[in-house]
Design a protein around this motif. Structure first.
Motif, PDB file in Angstrom:
ATOM      1  N   GLY A 153       0.829  -1.207   0.000  1.00  0.00           N
ATOM      2  CA  GLY A 153       0.000   0.000   0.000  1.00  0.00           C
ATOM      3  C   GLY A 153       0.861   1.253   0.000  1.00  0.00           C
ATOM      4  N   LEU A 154       1.912   1.236   0.821  1.00  0.00           N
ATOM      5  CA  LEU A 154       2.795   2.402   0.915  1.00  0.00           C
ATOM      6  C   LEU A 154       3.422   2.722  -0.436  1.00  0.00           C
ATOM      7  CD1 LEU A 154       4.525   4.529   2.388  1.00  0.00           C
ATOM      8  CD2 LEU A 154       6.121   2.713   2.982  1.00  0.00           C
ATOM      9  N   ILE A 155       3.987   1.694  -1.067  1.00  0.00           N
ATOM     10  CA  ILE A 155       4.682   1.942  -2.334  1.00  0.00           C
ATOM     11  C   ILE A 155       3.714   2.414  -3.414  1.00  0.00           C
ATOM     12  CG2 ILE A 155       6.015   0.833  -4.185  1.00  0.00           C
ATOM     13  CD1 ILE A 155       7.651   1.287  -1.656  1.00  0.00           C
ATOM     14  N   ALA A 156       2.546   1.775  -3.476  1.00  0.00           N
ATOM     15  CA  ALA A 156       1.557   2.186  -4.476  1.00  0.00           C
ATOM     16  C   ALA A 156       1.127   3.633  -4.240  1.00  0.00           C
ATOM     17  CB  ALA A 156       0.344   1.257  -4.427  1.00  0.00           C
ATOM     18  N   ALA A 157       0.857   3.987  -2.982  1.00  0.00           N
ATOM     19  CA  ALA A 157       0.399   5.339  -2.674  1.00  0.00           C
ATOM     20  C   ALA A 157       1.466   6.376  -2.994  1.00  0.00           C
ATOM     21  CB  ALA A 157      -0.002   5.441  -1.207  1.00  0.00           C
ATOM     22  N   MET A 158       2.747   6.058  -2.689  1.00  0.00           N
ATOM     23  CA  MET A 158       3.810   7.026  -2.985  1.00  0.00           C
ATOM     24  C   MET A 158       3.898   7.281  -4.479  1.00  0.00           C
ATOM     25  SD  MET A 158       4.817   8.065  -0.150  1.00  0.00           S
ATOM     26  CE  MET A 158       6.313   8.999  -0.364  1.00  0.00           C
ATOM     27  N   GLY A 159       3.775   6.212  -5.271  1.00  0.00           N
ATOM     28  CA  GLY A 159       3.800   6.380  -6.727  1.00  0.00           C
ATOM     29  C   GLY A 159       2.690   7.336  -7.161  1.00  0.00           C
ATOM     30  N   GLY A 160       1.495   7.117  -6.628  1.00  0.00           N
ATOM     31  CA  GLY A 160       0.361   7.983  -6.970  1.00  0.00           C
ATOM     32  C   GLY A 160       0.599   9.420  -6.551  1.00  0.00           C
ATOM     33  N   ASN A 161       1.021   9.628  -5.302  1.00  0.00           N
ATOM     34  CA  ASN A 161       1.228  10.991  -4.787  1.00  0.00           C
ATOM     35  C   ASN A 161       2.267  11.766  -5.588  1.00  0.00           C
ATOM     36  OD1 ASN A 161      -0.599  10.585  -2.735  1.00  0.00           O
ATOM     37  ND2 ASN A 161       0.924  10.166  -1.165  1.00  0.00           N
ATOM     38  N   VAL A 162       3.410  11.127  -5.828  1.00  0.00           N
ATOM     39  CA  VAL A 162       4.502  11.782  -6.557  1.00  0.00           C
ATOM     40  C   VAL A 162       4.058  12.124  -7.975  1.00  0.00           C
ATOM     41  CG1 VAL A 162       6.751  11.370  -7.599  1.00  0.00           C
ATOM     42  CG2 VAL A 162       6.368  10.808  -5.197  1.00  0.00           C
ATOM     43  N   GLY A 163       3.348  11.200  -8.615  1.00  0.00           N
ATOM     44  CA  GLY A 163       2.897  11.421  -9.993  1.00  0.00           C
ATOM     45  C   GLY A 163       1.958  12.615 -10.092  1.00  0.00           C
ATOM     46  N   ILE A 164       1.002  12.729  -9.147  1.00  0.00           N
ATOM     47  CA  ILE A 164       0.059  13.846  -9.172  1.00  0.00           C
ATOM     48  C   ILE A 164       0.793  15.168  -9.018  1.00  0.00           C
ATOM     49  CG2 ILE A 164      -1.759  15.004  -7.854  1.00  0.00           C
ATOM     50  CD1 ILE A 164      -3.056  12.451  -7.343  1.00  0.00           C
ATOM     51  N   GLN A 165       1.759  15.205  -8.109  1.00  0.00           N
ATOM     52  CA  GLN A 165       2.512  16.453  -7.904  1.00  0.00           C
ATOM     53  C   GLN A 165       3.149  16.931  -9.204  1.00  0.00           C
ATOM     54  OE1 GLN A 165       5.335  15.538  -4.786  1.00  0.00           O
ATOM     55  NE2 GLN A 165       4.017  16.432  -3.207  1.00  0.00           N
ATOM     56  N   SER A 166       3.881  16.034  -9.861  1.00  0.00           N
ATOM     57  CA  SER A 166       4.586  16.468 -11.075  1.00  0.00           C
ATOM     58  C   SER A 166       3.611  16.863 -12.161  1.00  0.00           C
ATOM     59  CB  SER A 166       5.505  15.375 -11.624  1.00  0.00           C
ATOM     60  OG  SER A 166       5.931  14.527 -10.620  1.00  0.00           O
ATOM     61  N   SER A 167       2.531  16.085 -12.307  1.00  0.00           N
ATOM     62  CA  SER A 167       1.553  16.426 -13.346  1.00  0.00           C
ATOM     63  C   SER A 167       0.930  17.788 -13.076  1.00  0.00           C
ATOM     64  CB  SER A 167       0.433  15.387 -13.400  1.00  0.00           C
ATOM     65  OG  SER A 167       0.940  14.131 -13.728  1.00  0.00           O
ATOM     66  N   ALA A 168       0.598  18.046 -11.815  1.00  0.00           N
ATOM     67  CA  ALA A 168      -0.078  19.302 -11.475  1.00  0.00           C
ATOM     68  C   ALA A 168       0.787  20.501 -11.847  1.00  0.00           C
ATOM     69  CB  ALA A 168      -0.422  19.340  -9.995  1.00  0.00           C
ATOM     70  N   ILE A 169       2.091  20.396 -11.611  1.00  0.00           N
ATOM     71  CA  ILE A 169       2.986  21.512 -11.935  1.00  0.00           C
ATOM     72  C   ILE A 169       2.998  21.760 -13.442  1.00  0.00           C
ATOM     73  CG2 ILE A 169       5.395  22.279 -11.867  1.00  0.00           C
ATOM     74  CD1 ILE A 169       5.101  21.894  -9.083  1.00  0.00           C
ATOM     75  N   VAL A 170       3.056  20.698 -14.212  1.00  0.00           N
ATOM     76  CA  VAL A 170       3.051  20.857 -15.668  1.00  0.00           C
ATOM     77  C   VAL A 170       1.723  21.442 -16.130  1.00  0.00           C
ATOM     78  CG1 VAL A 170       3.199  19.667 -17.879  1.00  0.00           C
ATOM     79  CG2 VAL A 170       4.626  18.923 -15.973  1.00  0.00           C
ATOM     80  N   VAL A 171       0.612  20.918 -15.596  1.00  0.00           N
ATOM     81  CA  VAL A 171      -0.716  21.386 -15.997  1.00  0.00           C
ATOM     82  C   VAL A 171      -0.864  22.875 -15.704  1.00  0.00           C
ATOM     83  CG1 VAL A 171      -3.189  21.251 -15.468  1.00  0.00           C
ATOM     84  CG2 VAL A 171      -1.853  19.165 -15.782  1.00  0.00           C
ATOM     85  N   GLN A 172      -0.426  23.300 -14.522  1.00  0.00           N
ATOM     86  CA  GLN A 172      -0.550  24.717 -14.173  1.00  0.00           C
ATOM     87  C   GLN A 172       0.289  25.588 -15.084  1.00  0.00           C
ATOM     88  OE1 GLN A 172       0.000  25.606 -10.016  1.00  0.00           O
ATOM     89  NE2 GLN A 172      -2.214  25.849  -9.909  1.00  0.00           N
ATOM     90  N   SER A 173       1.490  25.132 -15.406  1.00  0.00           N
ATOM     91  CA  SER A 173       2.334  26.003 -16.217  1.00  0.00           C
ATOM     92  C   SER A 173       1.788  26.065 -17.643  1.00  0.00           C
ATOM     93  CB  SER A 173       3.801  25.578 -16.163  1.00  0.00           C
ATOM     94  OG  SER A 173       4.105  24.664 -17.169  1.00  0.00           O
TER      95      SER A 173
END
Lengths: 454, 454
Positions: free
Chosen positions: B323-343
């Motif tokens: 669960g931990l590893i899966a959740a970290m993958g999800g969290n990190v991915g959303i962060q990077s995508s959000a920055i690109v989407v905003q820019s």
């Protein structure tokens, strides 16, 4: 003039001109650009190159460019200049709201130094005044520049006074009407003045239906009011009703954009305002806090799972659907939280009580949960999973979806009541909690079914 | 007039007045309210109650209230009225852009019927014209009402013409200057007119630095341009450069708010525009698509995990950190995508290539991954987990964080190039993919370490 596009070639050729100190060519380029475009160009240059450009611009343009820069770049640039230059070339040429914003970014000592170099005492006083307001209030957004007329004046007196006042401000949106004590009475529309006979008094033609805010009103409320009533400018009054400033839509657009970005970033697990162009270090700092929370949540989750080591040892196939159940809890929770956060942010007036909102979410969650449970049950029967696993996954799906829905609705409402930004609820914190609770429910139900059927 | 607050008591007492058909009292209440407030009140009433209110308002107020209503409520209300009433009481009293927006919500046949009831042919023509533009373009946002003067005129001619033109529009922001062919040449500021001597010609004092957009420019670009250059109104020209309309900031504020809400909703896994006040059924429809995607992703994940049944059977403790590893993958991915989407959404001009962006994300991810890996390694050693599990979790953490970071950056950039809204990348789709890939990496690494050390 059409829209300007920044290219690598453009910057390179500009750099060559700076290198060659070709003042004529550079001045020509600068004259064709809007200050907002020059600000974009500046962000690609070094401090020394930028300084060279600045001293080729006229004062008004230079001040506008400073206003348009990103906060970080502006700070770095101003730190490299003496206080007197900042005062005379920049602050003195800005509108009072921009001047206060820019000064507010410097430290207190520097602020005083700059203010002492501004020649006009009333200008310095206005700016010092604005520095006192919290930047997230109407007072922090407003400018002192506005055009006001007294209700007892005739049109010719108005026009004379307006001509004098107009010299100081860029655009006239509204002319405000005050009484002899300076109390805001209404607005005088330019259109109305154009259409009125010359011999009327202001008090005969002004519009008394004016919407105003007090200096201490929250910036987010200001933006909601201007949006709702489609206002271009909003007068600000003190606690006695005296007109003290006005807020223009361009400042509020910035507030709205920042609010929206902040909510979006919180939902994406980013804690500080960070942009694609910021440094690696700034990005790490903005992203690591939520990742740490997520990790501690995950570790807590691992403790929960380790409590079920016996049933996992006996039925390792339980591990297959742990990820699914945890993810569904997270997804459902974010959806419900986001809806609450948006309705709170837009200030949309719903008369429903918390209890009624939760009842409605219960309805939605029962519908969603039923549908998803039927699907996952069918899938498990089709692929021939054993009965205990099928029952576990189905029952866990149903209860996790319903629980996460209600939890996701309740948490932002609670945070809002506690005066904490409800958008925090859409971040990894609640997702992680939903993950853990989801896994706990799943494994508990699994233990039950496997001991009964398995 | 201060800010209005809607309460349950307010609505109840209004309902009683409507029940009692107390026209005098209701008219008094309505006169004290802004159309935007009446629109809020209306949303709490039944169609019949609302209709009763409408016929007590004057035409201008009624038209404004219609404009302010939520789309669903407006549609329901208009469907209950004959075309002639819609034409004469509402459409004819609206600005052309609002009229076109409201008409555009009706079906084609009804549109023609309503237009045929508008007496002034040029008004009907303007509206029919605006209906042709895609609502997400400058043409779809603009209004036909504007004030224009010819460059060859003197100030007195200007003033006379402006008085006539001003009767038709609410607020004057800019006066546009055109040549004899109607080509936009610049703007004339009201301030400049106030300050100029009477004997000059328009062409001597107009400002030729005007920013304009073509009718086919995307609404999001329009909003970025108005935001960047702090514009209150933006003239729209056709492909020949002729002035055809103007866009005002209030319409663009709505575009910005909708854009921001859409991105936020996509990031939260909501597919349609839905508000807290919408029905249970609308909510379910808006939320179920992403939940289904999440579920299919989860099922795929369960297949991946079931491929590792042997190693899980032998070492069930591997399940602790899935669960931990899966959740970290999800969290990190959303962060990077959000920055690109905003820019991408803010149209912020960064000259960096995709390659450079990915390299930067690599830097950020290496920093984050190192920190998180050290922490999880230390935790496992402290609690005394066996070496194989410690190594597995640490190595998986490192690789998942780096991978999810790059993947989260790459996907929205790719979607953008394929002309798909990059905000989709922040939704459950990429999160789910990151989950699955995370679990796969974790279990693969686990198999490796347990066969070596375990």
């Amino acid at each position: 003039m059409m829209n300007f596009e920044l290219t690598r070639e453009y910057i390179d050729s500009l750099r060559e001109l700076i290198e060659a100190k070709n003042e004529t060519a550079i001045s020509e380029i600068l004259e064709g650009l809007h200050p907002a475009d020059i600000a974009e160009v500046y962000e690609e240059l070094s401090i020394d190159e930028a300084k060279y450009l600045y001293f080729l611009m006229d004062d008004d343009t230079a001040a506008d460019v400073i206003t348009e820069l990103e906060e970080d770049d502006r700070k770095r640039f101003l730190e490299s200049l003496p206080s007197e230059v900042i005062a005379k070339r920049f602050i003195d040429k800005m509108d009072s709201d921009d001047a206060a914003d820019v000064l507010g970014e410097l430290d207190d000592e520097r602020q005083l130094e700059v203010l002492s170099h501004i020649e006009d005492v009333s200008t310095a006083g206005d700016i010092a005044d604005l520095l006192n307001y919290d930047e997230d209030t109407a007072g922090g957004l407003m400018a002192k520049e506005l055009i006001k007329v007294k209700e007892t004046w005739g049109i010719p007196t108005c026009l004379r006074s307006m001509r004098r006042q107009a010299e100081e401000i860029d655009e006239i949106y509204y002319v405000y009407v005050v009484d002899n004590d300076g109390i805001l009475k209404g607005t005088l529309s330019l259109k109305r003045m154009l259409l009125s006979p010359v011999d009327v008094l202001v008090k005969d033609i002004y519009n008394s239906d004016v919407i105003s805010v007090r200096v201490d009103v929250d910036a987010e409320d200001v933006s909601n009011i201007m949006d709702k009533y489609d206002l271009v400018a909003l007068p600000v009054v003190d606690s006695l009703g005296r007109l003290v400033g006005r807020i223009t839509i361009d400042d509020v657009v910035d507030v709205m954009r920042e609010e929206a970005e902040k909510d979006y970033q919180l939902a994406s697990g980013i804690t500080e305002d960070v942009e694609a162009s910021d440094s690696v270090w700034q990005h790490t700092r903005a992203r690591i806090p939520w990742l740490l929370i997520g990790m501690f949540g995950g570790i807590l989750g691992s403790r929960v799972v380790s409590g079920f080591i016996d049933v996992l040892d006996e039925h390792p196939q339980l591990a297959f659907f742990m990820g699914l159940i945890a993810a569904m809890g997270g997804n459902v929770g974010i959806q419900s939280s986001a809806i609450v956060v948006q309705s709170l942010a837009s200030g949309s007036t719903s008369l429903d009580s918390t209890w009624k909102k939760l009842m409605k979410e219960l309805g939605i969650s029962l519908l969603n949960a039923t549908l998803l449970t039927i699907l996952i049950f069918t899938y498990n029967r089709v692929v021939g999973a054993d009965l205990a696993l099928t029952m576990t996954v189905s029952a866990a799906m149903f209860s996790v979806v319903v629980f996460a829905n209600l939890f996701g609705t309740f948490v932002p409402l609670l945070l809002n009541r506690l005066k904490i930004d409800p958008a925090v609820a859409t971040g990894p914190f609640v997702t992680t909690l939903n993950d853990i609770i989801g896994m706990f429910l799943y494994l508990t139900i699994g233990t039950l079914f496997f001991s009964m059927i398995g």
